[in-house]
Design a protein around this motif. Structure first.
Motif, PDB file in Angstrom:
ATOM      1  N   GLY A  94       0.574  -0.770   0.303  1.00  0.00           N
ATOM      2  CA  GLY A  94      -0.367  -0.095  -0.310  1.00  0.00           C
ATOM      3  C   GLY A  94       1.026   1.676   0.464  1.00  0.00           C
ATOM      4  N   PHE A  95       2.349   1.123   0.515  1.00  0.00           N
ATOM      5  CA  PHE A  95       2.954   1.638   0.358  1.00  0.00           C
ATOM      6  C   PHE A  95       4.005   1.745  -0.423  1.00  0.00           C
ATOM      7  CE2 PHE A  95       5.714   2.045   3.907  1.00  0.00           C
ATOM      8  CZ  PHE A  95       4.729   1.258   5.184  1.00  0.00           C
ATOM      9  N   THR A  96       5.432   2.841  -0.530  1.00  0.00           N
ATOM     10  CA  THR A  96       6.607   2.406  -0.910  1.00  0.00           C
ATOM     11  C   THR A  96       7.818   2.557  -0.176  1.00  0.00           C
ATOM     12  OG1 THR A  96       6.418   2.772  -3.461  1.00  0.00           O
ATOM     13  CG2 THR A  96       8.480   3.094  -3.368  1.00  0.00           C
ATOM     14  N   VAL A  97       8.771   1.408   0.254  1.00  0.00           N
ATOM     15  CA  VAL A  97       9.771   1.936   1.245  1.00  0.00           C
ATOM     16  C   VAL A  97      10.039   2.904   1.353  1.00  0.00           C
ATOM     17  CG1 VAL A  97       8.699  -0.492   2.292  1.00  0.00           C
ATOM     18  CG2 VAL A  97      10.969  -0.350   1.084  1.00  0.00           C
ATOM     19  N   ILE A 155      12.475   3.574   7.830  1.00  0.00           N
ATOM     20  CA  ILE A 155      12.037   2.644   8.349  1.00  0.00           C
ATOM     21  C   ILE A 155      12.861   1.885   9.007  1.00  0.00           C
ATOM     22  CG2 ILE A 155      10.758  -0.444   7.740  1.00  0.00           C
ATOM     23  CD1 ILE A 155       9.997   2.555   5.850  1.00  0.00           C
ATOM     24  N   GLY A 156      11.878   1.734  10.625  1.00  0.00           N
ATOM     25  CA  GLY A 156      12.492   1.320  11.557  1.00  0.00           C
ATOM     26  C   GLY A 156      12.178   0.188  12.152  1.00  0.00           C
ATOM     27  N   TRP A 157      13.276  -0.582  13.186  1.00  0.00           N
ATOM     28  CA  TRP A 157      12.767  -1.484  13.738  1.00  0.00           C
ATOM     29  C   TRP A 157      12.361  -1.161  15.623  1.00  0.00           C
ATOM     30  CZ3 TRP A 157      10.682  -6.294  12.859  1.00  0.00           C
ATOM     31  CH2 TRP A 157      11.359  -7.019  10.966  1.00  0.00           C
ATOM     32  N   PHE A 158      12.118  -1.431  16.033  1.00  0.00           N
ATOM     33  CA  PHE A 158      11.872  -1.023  17.594  1.00  0.00           C
ATOM     34  C   PHE A 158      11.430  -2.201  18.014  1.00  0.00           C
ATOM     35  CE2 PHE A 158      11.404   3.733  18.105  1.00  0.00           C
ATOM     36  CZ  PHE A 158      11.525   3.539  16.392  1.00  0.00           C
ATOM     37  N   ARG A 159      11.777  -2.632  19.570  1.00  0.00           N
ATOM     38  CA  ARG A 159      11.568  -3.969  20.477  1.00  0.00           C
ATOM     39  C   ARG A 159      11.079  -3.711  21.710  1.00  0.00           C
ATOM     40  NH1 ARG A 159      18.174  -5.763  20.887  1.00  0.00           N
ATOM     41  NH2 ARG A 159      18.515  -4.516  22.805  1.00  0.00           N
ATOM     42  N   GLN A 160      10.279  -4.369  22.217  1.00  0.00           N
ATOM     43  CA  GLN A 160       9.723  -4.417  23.126  1.00  0.00           C
ATOM     44  C   GLN A 160       9.647  -5.688  24.515  1.00  0.00           C
ATOM     45  OE1 GLN A 160       5.664  -2.713  24.160  1.00  0.00           O
ATOM     46  NE2 GLN A 160       6.216  -2.325  26.175  1.00  0.00           N
ATOM     47  N   ALA A 161      11.123  -5.937  25.399  1.00  0.00           N
ATOM     48  CA  ALA A 161      11.277  -6.576  26.176  1.00  0.00           C
ATOM     49  C   ALA A 161      10.149  -6.775  26.964  1.00  0.00           C
ATOM     50  CB  ALA A 161      12.214  -6.817  26.802  1.00  0.00           C
ATOM     51  N   PRO A 162      10.008  -7.913  27.228  1.00  0.00           N
ATOM     52  CA  PRO A 162       8.342  -7.934  29.090  1.00  0.00           C
ATOM     53  C   PRO A 162       8.663  -6.822  30.019  1.00  0.00           C
ATOM     54  CG  PRO A 162       9.505 -10.098  27.734  1.00  0.00           C
ATOM     55  CD  PRO A 162      10.463  -9.536  27.282  1.00  0.00           C
ATOM     56  N   VAL A 203      15.704   0.287  17.912  1.00  0.00           N
ATOM     57  CA  VAL A 203      16.643  -1.017  17.503  1.00  0.00           C
ATOM     58  C   VAL A 203      17.653  -0.086  16.399  1.00  0.00           C
ATOM     59  CG1 VAL A 203      17.068  -3.108  16.415  1.00  0.00           C
ATOM     60  CG2 VAL A 203      15.554  -2.521  18.989  1.00  0.00           C
ATOM     61  N   SER A 204      16.720   0.222  15.284  1.00  0.00           N
ATOM     62  CA  SER A 204      17.786   0.683  14.051  1.00  0.00           C
ATOM     63  C   SER A 204      17.157   0.893  13.193  1.00  0.00           C
ATOM     64  CB  SER A 204      18.449  -0.413  13.214  1.00  0.00           C
ATOM     65  OG  SER A 204      19.204  -0.135  11.912  1.00  0.00           O
ATOM     66  N   CYS A 205      17.378   2.077  12.189  1.00  0.00           N
ATOM     67  CA  CYS A 205      16.549   2.566  11.118  1.00  0.00           C
ATOM     68  C   CYS A 205      17.383   3.009  10.270  1.00  0.00           C
ATOM     69  CB  CYS A 205      15.875   3.794  11.762  1.00  0.00           C
ATOM     70  SG  CYS A 205      17.190   4.936  11.757  1.00  0.00           S
ATOM     71  N   ILE A 206      16.475   3.068   8.661  1.00  0.00           N
ATOM     72  CA  ILE A 206      17.120   3.662   7.700  1.00  0.00           C
ATOM     73  C   ILE A 206      16.094   4.278   6.787  1.00  0.00           C
ATOM     74  CG2 ILE A 206      15.832   1.369   6.477  1.00  0.00           C
ATOM     75  CD1 ILE A 206      18.499   1.344   3.924  1.00  0.00           C
ATOM     76  N   ALA A 207      16.853   4.818   6.386  1.00  0.00           N
ATOM     77  CA  ALA A 207      16.391   6.275   5.512  1.00  0.00           C
ATOM     78  C   ALA A 207      15.623   6.539   3.904  1.00  0.00           C
ATOM     79  CB  ALA A 207      17.588   7.436   5.866  1.00  0.00           C
ATOM     80  N   ALA A 253      12.840  -3.345  -4.607  1.00  0.00           N
ATOM     81  CA  ALA A 253      11.810  -4.874  -5.322  1.00  0.00           C
ATOM     82  C   ALA A 253      10.751  -5.120  -4.865  1.00  0.00           C
ATOM     83  CB  ALA A 253      12.946  -5.351  -6.613  1.00  0.00           C
ATOM     84  N   LYS A 254      11.726  -5.246  -3.628  1.00  0.00           N
ATOM     85  CA  LYS A 254      10.504  -6.505  -2.784  1.00  0.00           C
ATOM     86  C   LYS A 254       9.491  -6.264  -2.257  1.00  0.00           C
ATOM     87  CE  LYS A 254      13.247 -10.436  -3.344  1.00  0.00           C
ATOM     88  NZ  LYS A 254      14.552 -11.631  -2.503  1.00  0.00           N
ATOM     89  N   ASN A 255       9.810  -4.279  -2.368  1.00  0.00           N
ATOM     90  CA  ASN A 255       8.660  -3.382  -1.142  1.00  0.00           C
ATOM     91  C   ASN A 255       9.058  -3.473   0.335  1.00  0.00           C
ATOM     92  OD1 ASN A 255       8.017  -0.741  -1.112  1.00  0.00           O
ATOM     93  ND2 ASN A 255       5.762  -1.620  -0.726  1.00  0.00           N
ATOM     94  N   THR A 256      10.469  -4.565   1.101  1.00  0.00           N
ATOM     95  CA  THR A 256      11.079  -4.926   2.399  1.00  0.00           C
ATOM     96  C   THR A 256      11.787  -4.641   3.157  1.00  0.00           C
ATOM     97  OG1 THR A 256       9.156  -7.201   1.540  1.00  0.00           O
ATOM     98  CG2 THR A 256      11.016  -7.303   3.495  1.00  0.00           C
ATOM     99  N   VAL A 257      11.825  -4.415   4.020  1.00  0.00           N
ATOM    100  CA  VAL A 257      13.529  -3.606   5.340  1.00  0.00           C
ATOM    101  C   VAL A 257      13.265  -5.246   6.127  1.00  0.00           C
ATOM    102  CG1 VAL A 257      14.057  -2.720   6.402  1.00  0.00           C
ATOM    103  CG2 VAL A 257      12.670  -1.719   4.376  1.00  0.00           C
ATOM    104  N   TYR A 258      15.247  -5.283   5.703  1.00  0.00           N
ATOM    105  CA  TYR A 258      15.464  -5.963   6.922  1.00  0.00           C
ATOM    106  C   TYR A 258      16.409  -5.966   7.505  1.00  0.00           C
ATOM    107  CZ  TYR A 258      14.165  -8.561   2.164  1.00  0.00           C
ATOM    108  OH  TYR A 258      13.207  -8.827   1.142  1.00  0.00           O
ATOM    109  N   LEU A 259      16.168  -6.226   8.880  1.00  0.00           N
ATOM    110  CA  LEU A 259      16.957  -6.606   9.767  1.00  0.00           C
ATOM    111  C   LEU A 259      18.069  -8.171  10.345  1.00  0.00           C
ATOM    112  CD1 LEU A 259      17.655  -4.672  12.047  1.00  0.00           C
ATOM    113  CD2 LEU A 259      16.862  -5.444  13.839  1.00  0.00           C
TER     114      LEU A 259
END
Length: 120
Positions: free
Chosen positions: A26-29, A34-41, A48-52, A75-81
């Motif tokens: 529905g949108f183009t990365v 795009i950022g990765w966040f995390r939440q521990a118990p 955690v990380s981001c890419i502009a 091409a895959k409209n995907t961000v990886y960590l």
């Protein structure tokens, strides 16, 4: 329909590796930071990380620097960590987040999380 789908979580032993994916629809990365966040118990959600967008500059939290690598496949409209040398303290639910750039500023989306469990 706008969607961010995080996947790739699982159970891994300390010292091991896991690769997370954040697939967008529905949108183009490339138009978003795009950022990765995390939440521990019992803890607050942390970045955690981001890419502009476009240029692709990256940022990492000190706790993961040198172990995690963020990347984008337009091409895959995907961000990886890619997470290497995992530690028990990396155990958390990982979320991806999109923050619009340029003409898309002000638009933001959260994906559902994926659980990463690192055992000792």
């Amino acid at each position: 329909d706008v969607q961010l789908q995080a996947s790739g979580g699982g159970l891994v032993q300390a010292g091991g590796s896991l690769g997370l994916s954040c697939a967008a629809s529905g949108f183009t990365v490339d138009d978003y930071n795009i950022g990765w966040f995390r939440q521990a118990p019992g803890k607050e959600r942390e970045g955690v990380s981001c890419i502009a967008s476009s240029g692709g500059s990256t940022w990492y939290a000190d706790s993961v620097k040198g172990r995690f690598t963020i990347s984008r496949d337009n091409a895959k409209n995907t961000v990886y960590l890619q997470m290497n040398s995992l530690k028990t303290e990396d155990t958390a639910v990982y979320y991806c987040y999109a923050d619009g750039a340029r003409q898309y500023r002000g638009r933001e989306f959260w994906g559902k999380g994926t659980l990463v469990t690192v055992s000792s």
